[in-house]
Design a protein around this motif. Sequence first.
Motif, short mmCIF file in Angstrom:
data_model
loop_
_atom_site.label_atom_id
_atom_site.label_comp_id
_atom_site.label_asym_id
_atom_site.label_seq_id
_atom_site.Cartn_x
_atom_site.Cartn_y
_atom_site.Cartn_z
N GLY A 46 0.80 -1.21 0.00
CA GLY A 46 0.00 0.00 0.00
C GLY A 46 0.84 1.26 0.00
O GLY A 46 0.44 2.28 -0.59
N GLU A 47 2.01 1.21 0.62
CA GLU A 47 2.88 2.38 0.61
C GLU A 47 3.34 2.70 -0.80
O GLU A 47 3.41 3.87 -1.21
N ASP A 68 6.64 14.69 7.75
CA ASP A 68 5.40 15.47 7.80
C ASP A 68 4.53 15.23 6.58
O ASP A 68 3.33 15.51 6.61
N ARG A 69 5.12 14.72 5.50
CA ARG A 69 4.33 14.44 4.29
C ARG A 69 3.40 13.24 4.50
O ARG A 69 2.53 12.98 3.67
N LEU A 70 3.59 12.53 5.61
CA LEU A 70 2.72 11.40 5.91
C LEU A 70 1.58 11.79 6.85
O LEU A 70 0.77 10.95 7.23
N VAL A 71 1.52 13.06 7.22
CA VAL A 71 0.41 13.57 8.02
C VAL A 71 -0.58 14.20 7.04
O VAL A 71 -0.39 15.33 6.57
N LEU A 72 -1.63 13.48 6.72
CA LEU A 72 -2.52 13.85 5.62
C LEU A 72 -3.67 14.73 6.11
O LEU A 72 -4.85 14.39 5.99
N SER A 73 -3.31 15.89 6.64
CA SER A 73 -4.29 16.81 7.22
C SER A 73 -5.03 17.63 6.17
O SER A 73 -5.99 18.33 6.48
N GLY A 74 -4.59 17.57 4.91
CA GLY A 74 -5.26 18.29 3.83
C GLY A 74 -4.87 19.76 3.81
O GLY A 74 -3.97 20.21 4.50
N GLY A 75 -5.57 20.51 2.96
CA GLY A 75 -5.35 21.95 2.94
C GLY A 75 -4.92 22.54 1.62
O GLY A 75 -5.04 23.75 1.42
N PHE A 144 -2.49 0.91 4.31
CA PHE A 144 -1.35 1.78 4.61
C PHE A 144 -1.81 3.09 5.24
O PHE A 144 -1.21 3.57 6.20
N LEU A 145 -2.87 3.68 4.71
CA LEU A 145 -3.36 4.94 5.26
C LEU A 145 -3.72 4.81 6.73
O LEU A 145 -3.55 5.76 7.52
N LYS A 146 -4.21 3.63 7.13
CA LYS A 146 -4.59 3.43 8.52
C LYS A 146 -3.38 3.40 9.46
O LYS A 146 -3.55 3.54 10.67
N THR A 147 -2.17 3.22 8.90
CA THR A 147 -0.97 3.19 9.74
C THR A 147 -0.39 4.59 9.95
O THR A 147 0.54 4.74 10.75
N LEU A 148 -0.90 5.59 9.27
CA LEU A 148 -0.32 6.94 9.31
C LEU A 148 -0.85 7.73 10.51
O LEU A 148 -1.89 7.40 11.09
N PRO A 149 -0.16 8.82 10.88
CA PRO A 149 -0.60 9.62 12.03
C PRO A 149 -1.96 10.27 11.79
O PRO A 149 -2.26 10.70 10.68
#
Length: 302
Positions: A46-47, A68-75, A144-149
Amino acid sequence: MLKKASVFALILAGVLVAGAFYVAIMPQKLSRQDFIATAAQDPARGEAVFWMGGCASCHAAPGSTGSDRLVLSGGLAIESDFGTFHAPNISPDPEHGIGQWSELDFANALLEGVGRHGENLYPSLPYTSYTNMSDEDVHDLFAFLKTLPASAEPSRPNALSFPFNLRPALSFWKILFFSEGPRVTFAEPSDQVLRGQYIVEGAGHCGECHTPRNRLGGLDESRWLAGGANPDGPGTIPNITPGSKTIGSWSESEIADYLETGFTPDFDVAGGAMADVQQNLSHLPRADLEAIAAYLKAIPAQ
């Protein structure tokens, strides 16, 4: 009596027409039977799909680097002729992200352009390309997304003018411009070309920028990868077919080198939005980069 029967017939006809119209504009969702996933999720695979799909480019906070690119906070603000779209939070946060989404919810977003609550999603999410992803890749990407912060940053609302802010109208847009299937037909493609086609036309969604669009925002597939307007401002996104005055003269190895390192054969460097795309693609195995190159050399010249 005849008059009453005529009125009843008119009412019945109106109800049937209204019902047909309602069905026509209702977003079409996958069922559990439609979405066939593998028995065991593979976050490691998945990565690779994550970098192939460029998820961080839109869903990480603008200017993010490193982890920080793995923190998918949007924007990220995506400017268009129809208004401004804002990439949403897709971190595992249960309130502001996709922490409460099921795998089927996620599959419907990527493959059908339908949100968790049955609403049409805007094609700023490139589901017009993601629809060609395999169930297995969607399955592993979700793992994979579920493993991210998780991030508690609220998603920013889109800023669209009327009538583009009416999501039901997207059902008609989908009828015109949304379909799965290959964008290029080959006579006897090699396995390498087919792998490149899967990446470019699917998760890699290269055509979303490199193919010109019509006035309604649909891709002009008759000019596939022939270049298009720059979505980030003035200028254009280049032609990347064999007919290009730049990449058309590059060898397959030189294209793969560029995707891996960011350096052109003339020792120039990837710039603009492509710099971020190249950074994402550099995470892929060399074999996938060579497959992309083989596909780009095999498609019709524009």
